[in-house]
Design a protein around this motif. Structure first.
Motif, short mmCIF file in Angstrom:
data_model
loop_
_atom_site.label_atom_id
_atom_site.label_comp_id
_atom_site.label_asym_id
_atom_site.label_seq_id
_atom_site.Cartn_x
_atom_site.Cartn_y
_atom_site.Cartn_z
N GLY A 4 -4.63 -5.11 -4.35
CA GLY A 4 -4.01 -6.15 -5.17
C GLY A 4 -5.03 -7.15 -5.67
O GLY A 4 -6.09 -7.34 -5.06
N THR A 5 -4.73 -7.78 -6.78
CA THR A 5 -5.53 -8.90 -7.26
C THR A 5 -4.57 -9.98 -7.72
O THR A 5 -3.46 -9.69 -8.18
N GLY A 21 -1.21 -27.53 -8.61
CA GLY A 21 -2.34 -27.51 -7.68
C GLY A 21 -2.25 -26.41 -6.64
O GLY A 21 -2.79 -26.55 -5.53
N ILE A 22 -1.61 -25.31 -6.97
CA ILE A 22 -1.43 -24.20 -6.02
C ILE A 22 -2.56 -23.20 -6.19
O ILE A 22 -2.75 -22.62 -7.26
N LYS A 23 -3.32 -23.01 -5.13
CA LYS A 23 -4.48 -22.11 -5.18
C LYS A 23 -4.57 -21.21 -3.95
O LYS A 23 -4.55 -19.99 -4.05
N GLU A 24 -4.68 -21.81 -2.79
CA GLU A 24 -4.94 -21.04 -1.57
C GLU A 24 -3.68 -20.45 -0.94
O GLU A 24 -3.74 -19.39 -0.31
N GLY A 25 -2.54 -21.13 -1.08
CA GLY A 25 -1.31 -20.68 -0.43
C GLY A 25 -0.93 -19.25 -0.73
O GLY A 25 -0.71 -18.45 0.19
N PRO A 26 -0.84 -18.87 -2.01
CA PRO A 26 -0.48 -17.49 -2.33
C PRO A 26 -1.47 -16.48 -1.76
O PRO A 26 -1.08 -15.40 -1.31
N ARG A 27 -2.73 -16.83 -1.78
CA ARG A 27 -3.76 -15.92 -1.26
C ARG A 27 -3.60 -15.72 0.25
O ARG A 27 -3.76 -14.61 0.75
N LYS A 28 -3.29 -16.78 0.98
CA LYS A 28 -3.07 -16.65 2.42
C LYS A 28 -1.88 -15.74 2.71
O LYS A 28 -1.92 -14.92 3.63
N GLY A 82 -1.48 -3.40 4.77
CA GLY A 82 -1.77 -2.31 3.85
C GLY A 82 -2.27 -2.74 2.49
O GLY A 82 -2.67 -1.90 1.67
N LEU A 83 -2.27 -4.05 2.23
CA LEU A 83 -2.68 -4.56 0.92
C LEU A 83 -4.10 -5.13 1.00
O LEU A 83 -4.34 -6.11 1.70
N GLU A 84 -5.00 -4.51 0.28
CA GLU A 84 -6.37 -5.02 0.19
C GLU A 84 -6.48 -5.93 -1.03
O GLU A 84 -6.29 -5.48 -2.16
N MET A 85 -6.78 -7.20 -0.80
CA MET A 85 -6.87 -8.15 -1.90
C MET A 85 -8.31 -8.27 -2.39
O MET A 85 -9.24 -8.41 -1.61
N ARG A 86 -8.47 -8.20 -3.71
CA ARG A 86 -9.77 -8.37 -4.34
C ARG A 86 -9.66 -9.40 -5.46
O ARG A 86 -8.70 -9.36 -6.25
N GLU A 87 -10.62 -10.30 -5.54
CA GLU A 87 -10.63 -11.28 -6.62
C GLU A 87 -11.16 -10.62 -7.89
O GLU A 87 -12.17 -9.92 -7.87
N MET A 88 -10.46 -10.83 -8.99
CA MET A 88 -10.95 -10.32 -10.27
C MET A 88 -11.76 -11.40 -10.97
O MET A 88 -11.66 -12.60 -10.66
N GLY A 144 -10.32 -2.78 -9.53
CA GLY A 144 -9.74 -1.64 -8.83
C GLY A 144 -8.32 -1.88 -8.35
O GLY A 144 -7.85 -1.23 -7.42
N ALA A 145 -7.63 -2.80 -9.00
CA ALA A 145 -6.30 -3.20 -8.53
C ALA A 145 -5.22 -2.19 -8.89
O ALA A 145 -5.18 -1.67 -10.01
N ASP A 146 -4.36 -1.95 -7.92
CA ASP A 146 -3.12 -1.22 -8.16
C ASP A 146 -2.01 -2.18 -8.57
O ASP A 146 -1.07 -1.80 -9.27
N TYR A 147 -2.13 -3.43 -8.08
CA TYR A 147 -1.10 -4.44 -8.31
C TYR A 147 -1.73 -5.73 -8.84
O TYR A 147 -2.69 -6.24 -8.26
N LEU A 148 -1.20 -6.23 -9.92
CA LEU A 148 -1.58 -7.52 -10.49
C LEU A 148 -0.47 -8.50 -10.13
O LEU A 148 0.65 -8.38 -10.62
N ILE A 149 -0.78 -9.45 -9.25
CA ILE A 149 0.24 -10.28 -8.61
C ILE A 149 0.09 -11.73 -9.05
O ILE A 149 -1.01 -12.24 -9.21
#
Length: 239
Positions: free
Chosen positions: A131-132, A144-151, A158-164, A200-205
């Motif tokens: 996911g990205t 001002g929402i930045k870190e919360g969704p990432r946490k 099963g979800l590997e998060m990568r920054e685009m 390499g994202a399967d999911y754009l979130i």
């Protein structure tokens, strides 16, 4: 904890499953969820198009519909940010001023409510793939929402998060911007989608379905395989 749902008009009409998944998550966390069926638009489209009087009429109804001491939770940083940052200007020095102050105090974007009010970062969700995350302008710049969704996403099994690249750059939707400046809007959306694919994202979130709707249109037209998902849909997966 009592929670009132604010479901933006486009979510109600086009993506109701996301609203139901938000309810699913909130109820899992023990919230008593209520929905006022009289609610309509917050007025943001009219405001952005320059129709201030028409916006105020819609916004006045919104304030009345959400006159409550309960927390109000919405699956949209854009609508949340509009109410928070512009209702004060619309109703300055009016009889509605105190109701607006209470509304702004109680209104939260979904992930913001989970992480900052409930202190939750792990919902026990499962989603296999890469996911990205796209920082929607409304969530990032207005709320001002930045870190919360990432946490929250980091704890999805099963979800590997990568920054685009350029994750904070606008996707190009911008409401009426995408209609008035279509070529620019499409170009911005294209770059966002290509950045997600390059990661390499399967999911754009994201937190905002308005952005995702815009990006999904480009994805479908060009036959890309990356899938857009609202974060509420991700957090409701696998359980």
């Amino acid at each position: 904890m009592n929670v009132q749902l604010f479901i933006p008009c486009f979510v109600d009409q086009l993506f109701p499953e996301t609203a139901f998944n938000m309810v699913k998550v909130l109820e899992k966390l023990g919230c008593n969820v209520n929905y006022n069926p009289e609610q309509t638009c917050c007025g943001q489209p009219a405001f952005n198009a320059g129709y201030r009087d028409e916006c105020k009429s819609v916004a006045t109804k919104f304030v009345k519909d959400f006159r409550t001491y309960d927390y109000i939770v919405a699956p949209s940083g854009s609508c949340t940010g509009f109410v928070r940052n512009y209702y004060g200007k619309l109703f300055d020095n009016s009889a509605t001023h105190n109701d607006v102050k209470l509304l702004k105090k109680n209104l939260f974007e979904f992930t913001e409510f989970l992480t900052e009010k409930l202190g939750v970062t792990n919902l026990g969700a499962t989603l296999n793939g890469v996911g990205t995350y796209h920082d929607a302008c409304g969530a990032l710049r207005e709320c001002g929402i930045k870190e919360g969704p990432r946490k929250l996403l980091e704890n999805v099994k099963g979800l590997e998060m990568r920054e685009m690249t350029d994750c904070e750059t606008c996707c190009g939707f911008g409401g009426t911007f995408s209609v008035k400046f279509e070529p620019i809007s499409v170009g911005m959306g294209e770059q966002k989608v290509l950045n997600a694919i390059d990661a390499g994202a399967d999911y754009l979130i994201s937190t905002d379905l308005s952005c995702l709707m815009h990006l999904d249109g480009y994805i479908r037209k060009h036959g890309h395989t990356v899938k857009t998902m609202h974060i509420a849909d991700v957090l409701a997966s696998g359980w």
